[in-house]
Design a protein around this motif. Sequence first.
Motif, PDB file in Angstrom:
ATOM      1  N   VAL A  18       0.734  -1.083  -0.079  1.00 15.74           N
ATOM      2  CA  VAL A  18      -0.290   0.054   0.004  1.00 15.74           C
ATOM      3  C   VAL A  18       0.824   1.271  -0.034  1.00 15.74           C
ATOM      4  N   ALA A  19       2.127   1.261   0.668  1.00 15.23           N
ATOM      5  CA  ALA A  19       2.760   2.327   0.832  1.00 15.23           C
ATOM      6  C   ALA A  19       3.399   2.549  -0.465  1.00 15.23           C
ATOM      7  N   SER A  20       3.921   1.719  -1.225  1.00 16.76           N
ATOM      8  CA  SER A  20       4.595   1.599  -2.546  1.00 16.76           C
ATOM      9  C   SER A  20       3.610   2.182  -3.646  1.00 16.76           C
ATOM     10  N   THR A  21       2.256   1.511  -3.544  1.00 18.31           N
ATOM     11  CA  THR A  21       1.407   1.969  -4.493  1.00 18.31           C
ATOM     12  C   THR A  21       0.938   3.376  -4.297  1.00 18.31           C
ATOM     13  N   SER A  22       0.842   3.957  -2.881  1.00 18.76           N
ATOM     14  CA  SER A  22       0.595   5.272  -2.605  1.00 18.76           C
ATOM     15  C   SER A  22       1.543   6.329  -3.264  1.00 18.76           C
ATOM     16  N   ALA A  23       2.816   5.796  -3.062  1.00 25.03           N
ATOM     17  CA  ALA A  23       3.674   6.668  -3.612  1.00 25.03           C
ATOM     18  C   ALA A  23       3.770   6.795  -5.148  1.00 25.03           C
ATOM     19  N   GLN A  24       3.480   5.868  -5.863  1.00 28.34           N
ATOM     20  CA  GLN A  24       3.479   5.706  -7.190  1.00 28.34           C
ATOM     21  C   GLN A  24       2.136   6.514  -7.677  1.00 28.34           C
ATOM     22  N   LEU A  25       1.036   6.323  -6.965  1.00 26.12           N
ATOM     23  CA  LEU A  25      -0.219   7.291  -7.425  1.00 26.12           C
ATOM     24  C   LEU A  25       0.029   8.752  -7.204  1.00 26.12           C
ATOM     25  N   LEU A  26       1.057   9.152  -6.028  1.00 26.37           N
ATOM     26  CA  LEU A  26       1.288  10.719  -5.818  1.00 26.37           C
ATOM     27  C   LEU A  26       2.106  10.797  -6.897  1.00 26.37           C
ATOM     28  N   LYS A  27       2.826  10.026  -7.566  1.00 27.19           N
ATOM     29  CA  LYS A  27       3.833  10.402  -8.594  1.00 27.19           C
ATOM     30  C   LYS A  27       3.145  11.031  -9.636  1.00 27.19           C
ATOM     31  N   VAL A  28       2.116  10.101  -9.990  1.00 26.60           N
ATOM     32  CA  VAL A  28       1.110  10.376 -11.204  1.00 26.60           C
ATOM     33  C   VAL A  28       0.682  11.875 -10.891  1.00 26.60           C
ATOM     34  N   LEU A  29      -0.066  12.003  -9.630  1.00 27.36           N
ATOM     35  CA  LEU A  29      -0.807  13.253  -9.452  1.00 27.36           C
ATOM     36  C   LEU A  29       0.161  14.424  -9.412  1.00 27.36           C
ATOM     37  N   LEU A  30       1.417  14.387  -8.824  1.00 26.90           N
ATOM     38  CA  LEU A  30       2.313  15.273  -9.089  1.00 26.90           C
ATOM     39  C   LEU A  30       2.544  15.728 -10.268  1.00 26.90           C
ATOM     40  N   ILE A  31       2.988  14.828 -11.261  1.00 20.79           N
ATOM     41  CA  ILE A  31       3.025  15.204 -12.418  1.00 20.79           C
ATOM     42  C   ILE A  31       1.758  16.016 -13.235  1.00 20.79           C
TER      43      ILE A  31
END
Length: 152
Positions: A18-31
């Motif tokens: 969940v932590a890894s997935t959250s970071a990856q989702l945040l990466k998409v949102l930041l872009i």
Amino acid sequence: MTVLTELLSNRWLWTAVVASTSAQLLKVLLILLLEWRWHPAAFMETGGMPSSHSAMVAALSTGVGLTEGWNTPVFAVAAAFAMIVMYDATGVRHSSGVQAKLLNELVDELRAVVREGFAPKPLKVLLGHTYLEVLIGSLIGVLVGWFSFRVL
């Protein structure tokens, strides 16, 4: 209890995922927020802000520390593993990304001179992380780990 049931009920594993997935989702949102472009493929890419690898190992270490104790061999193993992953992300992998960028620039210069039959594929540049990307990923991991083992 079957192996599959045990895996599906492994709270430490799922907290890390969940932590890894959250970071990856945040990466998409930041872009999307910072560059005003929709780049869902970033979800599957390495490198960039934040580090999902750091989030994963920090969440795992936090969960182990909270449940097994901070002065246990299993926490020491999890913490050492996390330190190796984070060191590698900012060291070897980051250097590889810098080298890939320079090699791509050299290939572009060569392509201008040698026009026929010279078409190597560009190397992937975003392999590693800056210290800030690892720090933010680690903070996400600690928060997800704490939430998973102290709030839920």
